[in-house]
Structures are given as structure tokens and as C-alpha cells.
Design a protein around this motif. Sequence first.
Motif, mmCIF file in Angstrom:
data_model
loop_
_atom_site.group_PDB
_atom_site.id
_atom_site.type_symbol
_atom_site.label_atom_id
_atom_site.label_comp_id
_atom_site.label_asym_id
_atom_site.label_seq_id
_atom_site.Cartn_x
_atom_site.Cartn_y
_atom_site.Cartn_z
ATOM 1 N N GLU A 248 1.239 -1.451 -0.283
ATOM 2 C CA GLU A 248 -0.226 -0.135 0.072
ATOM 3 C C GLU A 248 0.723 1.233 -0.727
ATOM 4 N N LYS B 93 2.392 1.850 -3.668
ATOM 5 C CA LYS B 93 1.437 2.670 -4.144
ATOM 6 C C LYS B 93 1.366 4.263 -4.039
ATOM 7 N N THR B 94 1.278 4.616 -2.934
ATOM 8 C CA THR B 94 1.679 6.029 -2.865
ATOM 9 C C THR B 94 2.718 6.561 -3.739
ATOM 10 N N CYS C 66 3.495 10.076 -3.145
ATOM 11 C CA CYS C 66 4.066 11.414 -2.686
ATOM 12 C C CYS C 66 5.029 11.234 -1.584
ATOM 13 N N SER D 143 3.907 3.703 -9.642
ATOM 14 C CA SER D 143 4.092 4.784 -8.536
ATOM 15 C C SER D 143 6.036 5.630 -8.766
#
Length: 174
Positions: free
Chosen positions: A65, A68-69, A71, A97
Motif C-alpha cells: 500500500e 502505491k503512494t 507522494c 508510482s
Amino acid sequence: EESAASTGFLSGILSSLMHKGGITVWISQQRKIFPPALKNFGIDPASVIFIDLQKEQDRMWAMEEALKTDCIAAVVGELQELNFTASRRFQLAVEKSDVTGFILRLNPRNNNSNACLARWKITPISGEQYDDMPGVGFPRWNVGLIKIRNGNPGSWQFEWIAGRFHYIPAITEE
């Protein structure tokens, strides 16, 4: 020894990934890293989100998870085992990502195949004592590239001085 060496070397890499104020997510079962020590590598400990989870399955889920970010600068996951399916899921998340992912394998029972781009083995080597500096010297590592997709394995030695890695040329005997 190898766990501490890997963590130290990885901290140097994270330093360059986080140099513009990026955030790293560090997922482990039990935090073994001393956050204030990250300052030795130019990392503000407040820029690292530490997540401690007991179950390996939970750590793998959290890592996927986090990958997948888009930023954050990097994700570090401390895992014991890694199967091909999980590694492929991590690789797909990284490709989507552009977040850099690292897996620290702690006491793995086997080194099975995985989808990771590269596999490294980091071991500590003795520091060199300099004339004007007391103590044990700067941190040094033997960095072995075990597997690389479309490349050649090799081994190199590095030292951490003044906030960056320095390559240590191999001494050849004539």
C-alpha cells in the motif's frame, strides 16, 4: 552485523532520495534502527514514518500500500520471507508510482526467486583510522550485487565520509 551494515548503507541511499524533503515509510516487526542515528546520514528522523507490525502478512500488505503512494520518496520493508507473487506485486506498485522500494531480508530461511530488479548483499568492513581522527574511522561496506536484471553482478567497497559515499578502489597486487 550484516543487518546493521545493511541498514547503515541503506540510510546513505535514503539520504540522497530524501534530499529535497521527501518522506520515507519504514515498516518492520520491531524497530531495530535508532532514529537519531539517521542524522549521521543527513536524514531528519521526523521525515521517516515508522510502522511496526507483528505479522509478516501485515507488513507485506502495508508495504504494498505504501508503494502505491506516489507522494513519498521511498519505502523500506523488513521481511523474513518473500515469495515470487508478493515480490511481483511490489514491483508492479513501484513501476506505477515511481516510489523506490527496499526489502531488508532478515534471517531468511531461503533465497527463492523473486521479481525484484536487483539483489544485494551488504557486509561491514573495517574502517580505516586516519592520522588526525581518533576512533574506529568512517563506516565502510562491501557491497555485493548478487543479481541484476539485464546486468552483471559485481562487488565494490564504499566508505561514508562528509555526507556521501566514497568508492574505495580495489588494491591490486603486482
